[in-house]
Design an enzyme around this catalytic site. Structure first.
Site, PDB file in Angstrom:
ATOM      1  N   CYS A   1      31.226  43.649  37.374  1.00  0.00           N
ATOM      2  CA  CYS A   1      31.349  44.303  36.037  1.00  0.00           C
ATOM      3  C   CYS A   1      30.106  44.096  34.973  1.00  0.00           C
ATOM      4  O   CYS A   1      29.010  44.519  35.297  1.00  0.00           O
ATOM      5  CB  CYS A   1      32.657  44.020  35.286  1.00  0.00           C
ATOM      6  SG  CYS A   1      33.066  45.266  33.995  1.00  0.00           S
TER       7      CYS A   1
ATOM      8  N   ILE B   1      37.871  47.708  34.092  1.00  0.00           N
ATOM      9  CA  ILE B   1      38.125  47.613  32.686  1.00  0.00           C
ATOM     10  C   ILE B   1      36.824  47.937  31.994  1.00  0.00           C
ATOM     11  O   ILE B   1      35.848  47.382  32.110  1.00  0.00           O
ATOM     12  CB  ILE B   1      38.169  45.984  32.798  1.00  0.00           C
ATOM     13  CG1 ILE B   1      39.844  45.793  33.432  1.00  0.00           C
ATOM     14  CG2 ILE B   1      38.527  45.650  31.052  1.00  0.00           C
ATOM     15  CD1 ILE B   1      40.322  44.561  32.944  1.00  0.00           C
TER      16      ILE B   1
ATOM     17  N   HIS C   1      37.009  43.918  39.303  1.00  0.00           N
ATOM     18  CA  HIS C   1      37.288  42.590  39.203  1.00  0.00           C
ATOM     19  C   HIS C   1      38.241  41.950  40.298  1.00  0.00           C
ATOM     20  O   HIS C   1      39.379  41.577  39.956  1.00  0.00           O
ATOM     21  CB  HIS C   1      37.951  42.400  37.833  1.00  0.00           C
ATOM     22  CG  HIS C   1      37.187  42.705  36.773  1.00  0.00           C
ATOM     23  ND1 HIS C   1      36.193  41.854  36.333  1.00  0.00           N
ATOM     24  CD2 HIS C   1      37.097  43.691  35.878  1.00  0.00           C
ATOM     25  CE1 HIS C   1      35.592  42.532  35.339  1.00  0.00           C
ATOM     26  NE2 HIS C   1      36.081  43.581  35.104  1.00  0.00           N
TER      27      HIS C   1
ATOM     28  N   GLU D   1      38.153  38.807  40.920  1.00  0.00           N
ATOM     29  CA  GLU D   1      38.650  37.751  40.316  1.00  0.00           C
ATOM     30  C   GLU D   1      39.986  37.926  39.561  1.00  0.00           C
ATOM     31  O   GLU D   1      40.594  36.607  39.306  1.00  0.00           O
ATOM     32  CB  GLU D   1      37.463  36.992  39.724  1.00  0.00           C
ATOM     33  CG  GLU D   1      37.171  37.615  38.319  1.00  0.00           C
ATOM     34  CD  GLU D   1      36.552  38.674  38.095  1.00  0.00           C
ATOM     35  OE1 GLU D   1      36.355  39.518  39.448  1.00  0.00           O
ATOM     36  OE2 GLU D   1      36.259  39.286  37.007  1.00  0.00           O
TER      37      GLU D   1
END
Lengths: 304, 214
Positions: free
Chosen positions: B86, B143, B179, B181
């Protein structure tokens, strides 16, 4: 943002828990600054703020003005959205779900259901699960934080005492939440039933906290942070980032102070950096002793 | 580096701001040692680095003023393996659209559009097919995510979503607009750490290897 792709929500599932709580994770380690116009928003962004909170008056001014404090004018919020590329948050009154709907329609990035504004509902907070946009809510202890999470809050912040420039309440609330978490984590399963009842929080969330030893969502600190050392103190106490309301734009040199608070939040455990950035910032905002406010002057007791 | 160390490479996570602990957990799960990078001195002895999600303007400003950004750029240009998610993808791009000029690490031959999918109300999750990671598709959490507008000849697109590249790699860099993670899926981190291991096994320092011109 390019207009031709905005609104392209058909890309996937919007408003999921992972997407709502995920943005708060991206804000960690950062400083979210209250701003009242596009000029202040730009100063905040250029100082390294990870997000801005758009509101008509900063809490210290709301205190002075008295009367009913409401959601900000959409025109002013849109001006701030145009001015910066970082996330823009805005406040709605506690329980005022139509203000929240308006903010969602404006495509605000996060809604703060905030005790700084005058509560609109004495019984209920907003049902935040019904929204695509994520919410952050204030809390003074673990029970309050978990009630907000149960309602759908995707991020928590300590309430502190907004608009005072006095960090003592933020410290109290952060320590209380940490102590409450320790107590739940060390409790036996049967003791957790009693704790859930005592804290008036859902048992499943108490059990989650017991298992993981932390809140289920990101926890920032807010309310009274006025100096780089205040921000670093809150990070030491376990905050995952800080909100600075009146502390920046009520000070004598807002850009320098904003920049310094950002540095101190990143390097909170390096006293040499905090010392260096604290030099020559001119006057901080004038502070208020909490005792001088009296019961009626407290914002932190709004919400339940 | 000893053979045992090569199996547990040391990966730094840029810790100016953002989702640092999530990457640390993912890297630990795939056998890496991790450390936080806040100053130029923290770059020493790293075998690889992750630039996490967060606000790229904050990264550029805070890391820029301390000299960390220049030091990081020098290491990455000399071939230090890097994973960017990101905001990390934005930091590694050689060009940005959808925002004013901002300090970057740069060096990867991609142009990235910031906030390309829209504001937070348009943030979403969706399955993303990443052939290099095999089946099943990755749970892509986007996001306020960027996408890749253009890729240069040395860049391989790893995944697309909605007709736009959202993950890519070149010889030393892996980037994703989403993402991993934030999920339990460790395949992208494993791919990255495997590449770090191979690189560490082959050479003492990245300075000794010749990296393609930018």
């Amino acid at each position: 943002m390019s207009d031709d792709v905005a609104g392209n929500g058909a890309q996937g599932a919007t408003g999921t828990d992972a997407v709502k709580a995920g943005l708060a994770r991206m804000l960690k380690g950062g400083v979210i600054m209250d701003v009242v116009d596009a000029g202040q928003a730009k100063i905040a962004e250029d100082s390294g703020a990870c997000a801005v909170m758009a509101l008509e008056r900063i809490p210290a001014e709301i205190r002075k003005a008295g009367g009913v404090a409401r959601m900000s004018d959409p025109e002013m919020i849109m001006g701030i959205q145009e001015a910066v590329t970082i996330p823009v948050m805005a406040k709605c009154r506690i329980g005022h779900y139509v203000e929240a709907q308006v903010l969602q329609a404006l495509e605000i990035d996060y809604i703060d259901e905030s005790e700084v504004l005058t509560p609109a509902d004495e019984a209920s907070h907003v049902d935040k699960r019904a929204f695509t946009v994520p919410f952050v809510c204030g809390a003074t202890n673990l029970g309050e934080a978990l009630r907000r999470v149960a309602e759908g809050a995707a991020m928590i912040r300590t309430k502190g005492e907004a608009g005072t420039g006095n960090v003592v309440e933020a410290v109290r609330h952060m320590k209380t939440i940490t102590q409450d978490i320790r107590r739940v984590a060390s409790a036996t399963p049967d003791e957790r039933f009693a704790i859930a009842k005592e804290m008036a929080a859902p048992l499943e969330l108490i059990e989650w906290v017991g298992l993981h030893g932390r809140l289920p969502v990101v926890n920032f600190s807010a309310g009274g942070i006025a100096t780089p050392a205040d921000a670093a103190l809150m990070m030491h106490l376990g905050a995952e980032g800080v909100f600075v309301g009146s502390g920046i734009f009520m000070s004598e040199d807002p850009p320098a102070r904003a920049r310094a608070i950002v540095e101190a939040t990143t390097h909170w455990d390096d006293p040499e950096v905090v010392a260096r950035v604290s030099r020559g910032l001119r006057e901080a905002m004038p502070g208020i002793e909490i005792g001088e406010l009296g019961e009626g002057g407290l914002l932190q007791t709004r919400g339940w | 580096m000893s053979a045992a160390d090569a199996r547990r490479p040391r990966i730094g996570v840029l810790a100016v701001q953002g989702a640092v602990s999530e990457h640390e957990a993912a890297l630990a799960d795939v056998g890496a040692r991790t450390s936080r990078v806040r100053s130029a001195v923290d770059l020493e002895a790293l075998d690889g680095i992750v630039i996490p999600g967060g606000e790229s303007t904050t990264f550029g400003l805070v890391a820029g003023e301390s000299g960390l950004l220049d030091a990081l750029r020098a290491r990455v240009d000399r071939g230090l393996p890097v994973l960017g998610t990101c905001a990390g993808m934005i930091m590694l791009a050689s060009g940005i659209e959808g925002g004013g000029p901002q300090p970057l690490v740069g060096g990867m031959d991609i142009v990235v559009r910031r906030n390309a999918f829209g504001r937070q109300v348009h943030s979403f999750e969706a399955p993303v097919d990443v052939p290099a990671l095999g089946d099943p598709p990755v749970r892509g959490i986007f996001i306020r995510a960027p996408w890749i507008e253009r890729v240069g000849p040395g860049v391989e697109v790893l995944a697309e979503h909605g007709g736009h590249p959202v993950a890519a790699r070149d010889a030393t860099r892996i980037v994703a607009a989403f993402h991993p993670e934030l999920t339990d899926d460790r395949r992208l981190h494993r791919l990255f750490v495997e590449e770090v291991r191979e690189r560490s096994a082959g050479t003492e320092h990245e300075e000794d290897t010749v990296v393609g011109a930018q």
